[in-house]
Design an enzyme around this catalytic site. Structure first.
Site, short mmCIF file in Angstrom:
data_model
loop_
_atom_site.label_atom_id
_atom_site.label_comp_id
_atom_site.label_asym_id
_atom_site.label_seq_id
_atom_site.Cartn_x
_atom_site.Cartn_y
_atom_site.Cartn_z
N LEU A 38 0.83 -1.22 0.00
CA LEU A 38 0.00 0.00 0.00
C LEU A 38 0.85 1.26 0.00
O LEU A 38 0.47 2.29 -0.52
CB LEU A 38 -0.86 0.03 1.27
N GLY A 39 1.99 1.16 0.63
CA GLY A 39 2.80 2.37 0.72
C GLY A 39 4.10 2.07 1.41
O GLY A 39 4.28 1.01 2.03
N GLY A 41 7.22 4.24 3.62
CA GLY A 41 7.65 5.51 4.18
C GLY A 41 9.11 5.44 4.54
O GLY A 41 9.81 4.51 4.14
N PHE A 43 10.34 4.78 7.33
CA PHE A 43 10.64 3.75 8.32
C PHE A 43 10.20 2.37 7.89
O PHE A 43 10.91 1.40 8.09
CB PHE A 43 9.93 4.08 9.64
N GLY A 44 9.00 2.29 7.35
CA GLY A 44 8.45 0.96 7.11
C GLY A 44 7.71 0.85 5.80
O GLY A 44 7.67 1.78 4.99
N VAL A 46 3.96 -0.76 4.18
CA VAL A 46 2.63 -1.19 4.59
C VAL A 46 2.00 -2.05 3.48
O VAL A 46 2.01 -1.65 2.31
CB VAL A 46 1.75 0.02 4.93
N ASP A 157 4.63 15.26 12.64
CA ASP A 157 4.85 15.16 11.18
C ASP A 157 3.52 15.26 10.43
O ASP A 157 3.18 14.41 9.61
CB ASP A 157 5.57 13.84 10.85
N1 LIG Z 1 -3.60 1.56 8.07
C1 LIG Z 1 -3.27 1.80 6.81
N2 LIG Z 1 -4.10 1.46 5.81
C2 LIG Z 1 -3.77 1.70 4.52
N3 LIG Z 1 -2.64 2.29 4.13
C3 LIG Z 1 -1.75 2.65 5.07
C4 LIG Z 1 -2.03 2.43 6.46
N4 LIG Z 1 -0.99 2.88 7.17
C5 LIG Z 1 -0.11 3.37 6.27
N5 LIG Z 1 -0.56 3.24 5.00
C6 LIG Z 1 0.15 3.66 3.77
O1 LIG Z 1 1.53 3.39 3.89
C7 LIG Z 1 2.29 4.60 3.83
C8 LIG Z 1 3.45 4.52 4.80
O2 LIG Z 1 2.95 4.38 6.11
P1 LIG Z 1 3.53 5.21 7.35
O3 LIG Z 1 3.45 6.65 7.03
O4 LIG Z 1 2.88 4.74 8.59
O5 LIG Z 1 5.00 4.65 7.28
P2 LIG Z 1 6.36 5.33 7.68
O6 LIG Z 1 7.44 4.46 7.21
O7 LIG Z 1 6.33 5.61 9.13
O8 LIG Z 1 6.25 6.61 6.78
P3 LIG Z 1 6.90 8.04 6.89
O9 LIG Z 1 8.16 8.03 6.13
O10 LIG Z 1 5.85 8.94 6.26
O11 LIG Z 1 7.07 8.27 8.32
C9 LIG Z 1 1.30 5.71 4.12
O12 LIG Z 1 1.63 6.93 3.51
C10 LIG Z 1 0.01 5.13 3.52
O13 LIG Z 1 -0.02 5.37 2.14
#
Ligand SMILES: Nc1ncnc2c1ncn2[C@@H]1O[C@H](COP(=O)(O)OP(=O)(O)OP(=O)(O)O)[C@@H](O)[C@H]1O
Length: 592
Positions: A38-39, A41, A43-44, A46, A157
């Site tokens: 789905l995405g 970021g 850190f992680g 999804v 953020d």
């Molecule tokens: N519960 C969810 N349901 C659907 N899509 C999600 C969900 N949580 C996150 N995503 C998708 O995954 C992407 C990354 O998630 P998230 O922002 O939590 O990760 P991160 O690695 O902490 O990102 P960042 O670099 O923005 O801090 C989000 O921008 C979104 O598109």
């Protein structure tokens, strides 16, 4: 359009690590088949998770957030974000976390599946969004932030990518959720007290485009920062662009924050309905530990979308509850609103203002003398006359290539030399004087690049070091602090800085307040904690104040500052009559 800075988060880890597993089971969770991503970021990553062997074929999909155990968010321990989700997951507008645990190389969090982000919606709609939609987002986002803040956390953020709608085709598709708690911090400690104010100008957390100016300056995050980032998020969604997009390069963070500071709420919101400007104005004026009036902010946007909740493009249930709670406390709110009427100083000017900043210390009566608007040719006669009268230079600065010189009978120096050169700074001369056991005790630079350096005998210093730099050299200062040096003089020439640090200064601690204007709030907070200003300097852009804690408490701890458009000659005399003496003076960026 240029979107390069949207993902420009300065902490985090872009390394995706090895492939994520095909199947997940963590904690006591059922087994999930890992489906499409789905995405991703900083850190992680999804992914969609499907319940395996589901007795109920309609079992809802979940979101699986994978973080590799070596990523920066984890560093071999469970992700920091887990702690925050445990504290606030499931509150209104924050997805629920069902299970979490480690599987192989990954830490995995099983959470509610959500839909597209506000960035996706804006991007898929030709980079536009209606005023009604953005106003509803404002209303709901404010109520979500109120809930997050009520749990003692700030998000840290806030941006379009971190607000997600519910899954399309479900009853939640018009609901707003806030995700990514990896940069959340506590604004309130466990005893219920607000965390202490601090500024570390080399620390930045967040996303450059949406960060608050305080976050750019390295101030400890508080509730006002989430609201400022929300304001930029809303204006971005509505206008499609923010005035500070497009900067690149090493200096980008500085240029963006400078532009944010120079953009007045009027010009930022010139094509937005009035409530947007009012919201920006309100949030940029919030104090570090001030409790935002969330209900008042919601009511601003309520006036844009009208009172019928049925026709709203986004569910604003959370905000309705907030307004309702406030309605029951109506009497109190009215009183608060009245006290809000006091005119607040507008801090975002759109136009720089330059002033004299003078600092006065309480001390036993002594002879002090000042000269200002001194041309190069007049410098020597003034200083020689002072020396004849038993005075040494304590402080110097420059304004429009004319010098200001303060001479005192109470410096404790036994001998003094000075040099006016076209260099900023003249290394050979300084080294020669160091050889003769003179130390730099005052320093000034002119816009034309020349400098006046004063070196004295009779100080307590045992070693000295200086740095000239195009940007404020905070990293260098920080390194030197660890070696027992403290800043003892500071000057600017045009946009360049020179900082002198010495050993054996009689200080036990030191901090820097750096801002695009006179950092009134920071200075007051530092004063309350026993710090006193010991060096000042300013450029056209920024003002820097070094504040120190003396090892031995002075008998009179009084310190006052003044900002004046002309040299404060009359004020200085008034201060003398109260035993307050000029301790530092500079000319530069403040606010009128
Ligand atoms: N519960 C969810 N349901 C659907 N899509 C999600 C969900 N949580 C996150 N995503 C998708 O995954 C992407 C990354 O998630 P998230 O922002 O939590 O990760 P991160 O690695 O902490 O990102 P960042 O670099 O923005 O801090 C989000 O921008 C979104 O598109």
């Amino acid at each position: 359009m240029d979107d390069a800075d949207s993902a420009d988060r300065l902490i985090g880890d872009d390394d995706a690590g090895p492939p994520v597993p095909d199947m997940v089971q963590v904690g006591n969770s059922p087994k999930y088949r890992v489906d499409r991503r789905l995405g991703k970021g900083g850190f992680g990553q999804v992914y969609v998770g499907h319940r395996m062997l589901a007795t109920d074929p309609g079992a809802p999909e979940v979101a699986l957030k994978f973080e590799h155990r070596t990523s920066k968010g984890c560093n071999y321990a469970p992700p920091y974000e887990w702690t925050v989700y445990s504290a606030i997951g499931g509150i209104h507008g924050v997805p629920r976390v069902h299970y979490k645990g480690r599987q192989g190389e990954y830490f995995v969090m099983v959470m509610d599946m959500l839909g597209p982000s506000l960035w996706d919606v804006w991007n898929n709609n030709s980079h536009t969004m209606s005023v009604e939609m953005v106003s509803c987002i404002a209303i709901e986002a404010i109520s979500i932030l109120e809930k997050v803040h009520s749990k003692g956390y700030v998000h840290g953020d806030i941006k379009p990518e971190n607000f997600l709608l519910g899954t399309p085709g479900t009853p939640e598709e018009k609901k707003l959720f806030l995700v990514d708690l990896g940069l959340a911090t506590k604004w309130r400690d466990s005893s219920g007290l607000h965390v202490d104010y601090d500024q570390r100008p080399d620390v930045f957390r967040g996303t450059v485009r949406y960060a608050s100016v305080h976050a750019h300056l390295g101030r400890i995050g508080s509730r006002r920062d989430d609201l400022e980032s929300l304001a930029y998020t809303l204006v971005f969604l509505l206008r499609g662009r923010l005035p500070w997009q497009g900067y690149q390069g090493e200096n980008k963070g500085f240029l963006v924050s400078k532009k944010k500071m120079a953009t007045s709420p009027e010009s930022l919101c010139s094509f937005c309905p009035q409530p947007f400007r009012e919201f920006v104005e309100y949030v940029v004026n919030l104090k570090f530990d001030e409790e935002p009036n969330y209900a008042k902010c919601v009511s601003l946007f309520d006036s844009v979308v009208g009172s019928n909740p049925d026709i709203r493009p986004l569910n604003t249930d959370g905000a309705q509850k907030l307004i309702h709670q406030v309605g029951q406390k109506r009497g109190r709110l009215l009183i608060e609103e009245e006290s809000d009427e006091q005119p607040k100083k507008k801090i975002r000017m759109g136009m720089p203002a330059t002033q004299w900043i003078s600092v006065y210390n309480g001390r036993r009566p002594m002879k002090q003398r000042y000269h200002y608007n001194v041309a190069d040719s007049r410098l020597v006669p003034h200083i020689e006359k002072g020396n004849e009268d038993g005075l040494f230079i304590s402080c110097i600065t420059s304004c429009s290539n004319l010098w200001a010189v303060i001479m005192d009978a109470g410096t404790g120096f036994t001998s003094q030399v000075y040099e006016l050169t076209p260099h900023f700074l003249h290394k050979e001369w300084i080294m020669d004087q160091w050889e003769r056991n003179y130390y730099i005790t005052a320093l000034a630079g002119a816009n034309n690049g020349s400098s006046l350096v004063v070196m004295s005998k009779g100080t307590s210093y045992t070693q000295q070091s200086y740095k000239v730099s195009d940007t404020f050299p905070y990293k260098w200062i920080n390194k030197k602090w660890r070696d027992g040096f403290y800043v003892t003089s500071m000057a600017t020439a045009g946009s360049r800085w020179a900082v002198v640090m010495s050993r054996n200064t009689g200080f036990s601690d030191q901090v820097v307040e750096l801002d695009f204007l006179y950092p009134s709030e920071g200075i007051h907070k530092r004063w309350d904690n026993g710090y006193r200003i010991t060096a000042t300097a300013a450029t056209w852009d920024q003002a820097a104040f070094v504040l120190s804690v003396p090892r031995r408490r002075p008998t009179d701890e009084t310190q006052e500052t003044l900002r004046t458009s002309a040299f404060p000659s009359q004020h200085v005399k008034e201060k003398w009559s109260k035993n307050l003496y000029l301790a530092s003076v500079c000319y530069g960026r403040t606010v009128s």
